[in-house]
Design a protein around this motif. Structure first.
Motif, PDB file in Angstrom:
ATOM      1  N   GLY A  93      57.263  51.559  14.316  1.00 23.40           N
ATOM      2  CA  GLY A  93      57.651  51.278  12.935  1.00 23.40           C
ATOM      3  C   GLY A  93      56.934  50.084  12.340  1.00 23.40           C
ATOM      4  O   GLY A  93      56.504  50.121  11.177  1.00 23.40           O
ATOM      5  N   THR A  94      56.802  49.012  13.112  1.00 20.41           N
ATOM      6  CA  THR A  94      56.117  47.825  12.580  1.00 20.41           C
ATOM      7  C   THR A  94      54.624  48.080  12.399  1.00 20.41           C
ATOM      8  O   THR A  94      54.007  47.552  11.464  1.00 20.41           O
ATOM      9  CB  THR A  94      56.332  46.618  13.509  1.00 20.41           C
ATOM     10  OG1 THR A  94      55.934  46.948  14.851  1.00 20.41           O
ATOM     11  CG2 THR A  94      57.793  46.197  13.517  1.00 20.41           C
ATOM     12  N   LEU A  96      53.322  50.974  11.549  1.00 24.97           N
ATOM     13  CA  LEU A  96      53.236  51.750  10.312  1.00 24.97           C
ATOM     14  C   LEU A  96      53.483  50.865   9.093  1.00 24.97           C
ATOM     15  O   LEU A  96      52.815  51.011   8.058  1.00 24.97           O
ATOM     16  CB  LEU A  96      54.253  52.895  10.354  1.00 24.97           C
ATOM     17  CG  LEU A  96      54.271  53.840   9.146  1.00 24.97           C
ATOM     18  CD1 LEU A  96      52.914  54.527   8.979  1.00 24.97           C
ATOM     19  CD2 LEU A  96      55.384  54.881   9.299  1.00 24.97           C
ATOM     20  N   TYR A  97      54.406  49.932   9.215  1.00 20.38           N
ATOM     21  CA  TYR A  97      54.706  49.035   8.094  1.00 20.38           C
ATOM     22  C   TYR A  97      53.513  48.143   7.764  1.00 20.38           C
ATOM     23  O   TYR A  97      53.211  47.897   6.584  1.00 20.38           O
ATOM     24  CB  TYR A  97      55.930  48.185   8.433  1.00 20.38           C
ATOM     25  CG  TYR A  97      56.261  47.145   7.390  1.00 20.38           C
ATOM     26  CD1 TYR A  97      56.546  47.506   6.074  1.00 20.38           C
ATOM     27  CD2 TYR A  97      56.290  45.791   7.726  1.00 20.38           C
ATOM     28  CE1 TYR A  97      56.850  46.546   5.118  1.00 20.38           C
ATOM     29  CE2 TYR A  97      56.600  44.825   6.779  1.00 20.38           C
ATOM     30  CZ  TYR A  97      56.875  45.206   5.476  1.00 20.38           C
ATOM     31  OH  TYR A  97      57.175  44.250   4.530  1.00 20.38           O
ATOM     32  N   THR A 100      51.088  50.364   5.786  1.00 25.27           N
ATOM     33  CA  THR A 100      51.530  50.919   4.499  1.00 25.27           C
ATOM     34  C   THR A 100      52.181  49.888   3.584  1.00 25.27           C
ATOM     35  O   THR A 100      52.188  50.065   2.361  1.00 25.27           O
ATOM     36  CB  THR A 100      52.543  52.053   4.727  1.00 25.27           C
ATOM     37  OG1 THR A 100      53.718  51.519   5.351  1.00 25.27           O
ATOM     38  CG2 THR A 100      51.951  53.147   5.608  1.00 25.27           C
ATOM     39  N   ASN A 102      55.147  49.581   3.116  1.00 29.18           N
ATOM     40  CA  ASN A 102      56.265  50.274   2.466  1.00 29.18           C
ATOM     41  C   ASN A 102      57.572  49.695   3.002  1.00 29.18           C
ATOM     42  O   ASN A 102      57.859  49.784   4.197  1.00 29.18           O
ATOM     43  CB  ASN A 102      56.185  51.775   2.757  1.00 29.18           C
ATOM     44  CG  ASN A 102      57.214  52.577   1.973  1.00 29.18           C
ATOM     45  OD1 ASN A 102      58.342  52.140   1.772  1.00 29.18           O
ATOM     46  ND2 ASN A 102      56.809  53.759   1.522  1.00 29.18           N
ATOM     47  N   HIS A 104      60.557  50.671   2.788  1.00 33.37           N
ATOM     48  CA  HIS A 104      61.476  51.641   3.385  1.00 33.37           C
ATOM     49  C   HIS A 104      61.161  51.861   4.862  1.00 33.37           C
ATOM     50  O   HIS A 104      62.061  52.171   5.653  1.00 33.37           O
ATOM     51  CB  HIS A 104      61.410  52.971   2.631  1.00 33.37           C
ATOM     52  CG  HIS A 104      61.793  52.861   1.188  1.00 33.37           C
ATOM     53  ND1 HIS A 104      63.024  52.396   0.774  1.00 33.37           N
ATOM     54  CD2 HIS A 104      61.098  53.143   0.053  1.00 33.37           C
ATOM     55  CE1 HIS A 104      63.083  52.407  -0.545  1.00 33.37           C
ATOM     56  NE2 HIS A 104      61.920  52.853  -1.010  1.00 33.37           N
ATOM     57  N   VAL A 105      59.913  51.694   5.224  1.00 33.56           N
ATOM     58  CA  VAL A 105      59.519  51.873   6.627  1.00 33.56           C
ATOM     59  C   VAL A 105      60.167  50.808   7.502  1.00 33.56           C
ATOM     60  O   VAL A 105      60.745  51.108   8.547  1.00 33.56           O
ATOM     61  CB  VAL A 105      57.983  51.835   6.774  1.00 33.56           C
ATOM     62  CG1 VAL A 105      57.589  51.812   8.260  1.00 33.56           C
ATOM     63  CG2 VAL A 105      57.356  53.028   6.080  1.00 33.56           C
ATOM     64  N   ILE A 106      60.104  49.547   7.079  1.00 26.45           N
ATOM     65  CA  ILE A 106      60.697  48.477   7.890  1.00 26.45           C
ATOM     66  C   ILE A 106      62.223  48.567   7.858  1.00 26.45           C
ATOM     67  O   ILE A 106      62.897  48.214   8.836  1.00 26.45           O
ATOM     68  CB  ILE A 106      60.208  47.085   7.419  1.00 26.45           C
ATOM     69  CG1 ILE A 106      60.603  46.015   8.440  1.00 26.45           C
ATOM     70  CG2 ILE A 106      60.746  46.746   6.042  1.00 26.45           C
ATOM     71  CD1 ILE A 106      60.005  46.191   9.810  1.00 26.45           C
ATOM     72  N   VAL A 108      64.052  51.449   7.660  1.00 24.78           N
ATOM     73  CA  VAL A 108      64.427  52.527   8.581  1.00 24.78           C
ATOM     74  C   VAL A 108      64.182  52.101  10.025  1.00 24.78           C
ATOM     75  O   VAL A 108      64.993  52.380  10.923  1.00 24.78           O
ATOM     76  CB  VAL A 108      63.647  53.816   8.251  1.00 24.78           C
ATOM     77  CG1 VAL A 108      63.882  54.875   9.329  1.00 24.78           C
ATOM     78  CG2 VAL A 108      64.061  54.350   6.889  1.00 24.78           C
ATOM     79  N   THR A 109      63.083  51.409  10.251  1.00 30.86           N
ATOM     80  CA  THR A 109      62.787  50.906  11.598  1.00 30.86           C
ATOM     81  C   THR A 109      63.886  49.961  12.071  1.00 30.86           C
ATOM     82  O   THR A 109      64.357  50.052  13.214  1.00 30.86           O
ATOM     83  CB  THR A 109      61.435  50.172  11.609  1.00 30.86           C
ATOM     84  OG1 THR A 109      60.398  51.088  11.249  1.00 30.86           O
ATOM     85  CG2 THR A 109      61.140  49.590  12.983  1.00 30.86           C
ATOM     86  N   THR A 243      53.733  40.922   5.658  1.00 31.34           N
ATOM     87  CA  THR A 243      54.300  41.915   6.578  1.00 31.34           C
ATOM     88  C   THR A 243      54.617  41.273   7.923  1.00 31.34           C
ATOM     89  O   THR A 243      55.612  41.613   8.570  1.00 31.34           O
ATOM     90  CB  THR A 243      53.319  43.082   6.782  1.00 31.34           C
ATOM     91  OG1 THR A 243      52.058  42.564   7.239  1.00 31.34           O
ATOM     92  CG2 THR A 243      53.116  43.857   5.486  1.00 31.34           C
TER      93      THR A 243
END
Length: 381
Positions: A93-94, A96-97, A100, A102, A104-106, A108-109, A243
């Motif tokens: 998740g991190t 991907l964050y 991106t 985004n 919402h990614v962090i 949801v992670t 980030t």
């Protein structure tokens, strides 16, 4: 946003509480009430287990209890896999964050990782206390959902109210009262309805309530941290974030801050449920005293975040000390939770989870049945 959280909180609280109430266990499959070798003593004596908890009543016996071994017992188990899963989720998740950015990614992670860490801790405690005998996973989830709702509907509003009245100083000073109130709302309401009164079930729903709060708060903080919204603990504006700083803050929250929530509530419920179980209404002062003490420690912990403002070295030291406090709170939680380690687990768990400090009320041997006789609770004398 506030209205949305209030509506979401009301729905989660109502749905989770109703499910927990409807799913409440009827009669736990607990070990029968009888005299067992005393797990709190190395001497050859017996202690009375009333079917739900160890009492203070002891009498002479013919053998000492098998009190387990250090660093052995039921430590390792399937609870490890959710913890590994949390690490995998955080890594993926991190990553991907970072690519991106985004939010919402962090979020949801954080939600998934926090839920898996909670699952791992519950699995560990359940393994020591044989919690599946008295409560099911569905009931744990229901209580956690209800507590998450109470977090949005009660906890956040109380924190906002105290903050608007006295600023960050008053909010942190009263955070133990506001947050523990929202976390204890569901367990105490269920208790008053006559459900989950078994002390082991109480420990379980105390943890579940802390889990719900931790998951909800950690997810919400992902959005707030990424948006750099609101004042920091020193009253200044939150600095611009990257980030990397968001990820660091969320990882620290998952492993260093959120565990306080289920440990604090677990301690409060373990103390209160034992007092009420053994002494009925007469145990209320002890129960409320334990809850109040937890609230004070909770507030002191959060207030420490306001110390050393402008002094990075002091703040770093305090942050490290809070990790030490997590360990201390775990040991306190274990000290109270292990008072309810059931008879069949004695010798299987390590000495760390073997009951201790259960009190002593001597019962003459002629008033206690033989070890192979049907159980009867000794008369109060």
């Amino acid at each position: 946003m506030v209205l949305l959280l209030n509506v979401l909180g009301a729905v989660l609280l109502a749905a989770g509480f109703y499910a927990a109430w409807r799913l409440a266990p009827q009669r736990p499959d607990a070990p029968p009430a009888r005299w067992y070798p005393d797990p709190a003593s190395k001497a050859a004596r017996r202690r009375f287990w009333d079917g739900e908890a160890w009492t203070a009543r002891v009498t002479a016996g013919t053998e000492a209890a098998n009190r387990g071994h250090h660093f052995r017992g039921r430590f390792w188990g399937r609870w490890v896999w959710p913890l590994v899963g949390a690490g995998v989720v955080l890594l993926a998740g991190t990553t991907l964050y970072r690519s991106t950015e985004n939010v919402h990614v962090i979020a949801v992670t954080s939600f998934l990782a926090m839920a898996l860490v909670c699952w791992a801790f519950y699995g560990f405690v359940a393994r020591q206390l044989a919690l599946p005998e008295v409560i099911g996973l569905g009931q744990i989830v229901a209580v956690a959902v209800a507590s998450a709702g109470a977090t949005f509907l009660v906890g956040l509003n109380l924190n906002d109210l105290t903050g608007s009245i006295g600023g960050i100083s008053l909010a942190t000073a009263l955070v133990g009262l506001t947050e523990e109130t929202s976390k204890l709302l569901v367990p105490i309401a269920l208790f008053l309805l006559g459900t989950y009164r078994n002390p082991r079930a109480g420990v379980a729903i105390g943890l579940a309530s802390g889990f719900g709060f931790a998951i909800a708060e950690t997810t919400l903080y992902a959005y707030q941290t990424a948006a750099a919204s609101g004042p920091d603990f020193c009253g200044g504006d939150t600095p611009a974030v990257t980030t990397g700083t968001v990820i660091a803050a969320q990882v620290a929250r998952i492993f260093g801050v959120s565990p306080f929530h289920w440990l604090f509530t677990g301690i409060a419920v373990a103390i209160a449920w034992r007092a009420w179980h053994l002494y009925g209404r007469k145990g209320t002062p002890a129960a409320l005293g334990g809850i109040l003490l937890v609230m004070v420690v909770h507030s002191l912990n959060d207030t420490s975040a306001t110390l050393g403002c402008g002094e990075p070295t002091v703040q770093s030291l305090l942050a490290m000390l809070r990790y030490v406090l997590v360990i201390v709170m775990y040991l306190v939680f274990k000290a109270w939770a292990r008072k309810h380690t059931p008879p069949q687990m004695i010798g299987a768990v390590s000495t760390g989870w073997t009951p201790k400090h259960l009190g002593e009320q001597s019962v003459p041997a002629d008033e206690a049945p033989a070890e192979d006789s049907p159980a009867r609770e000794p008369a109060d004398g």
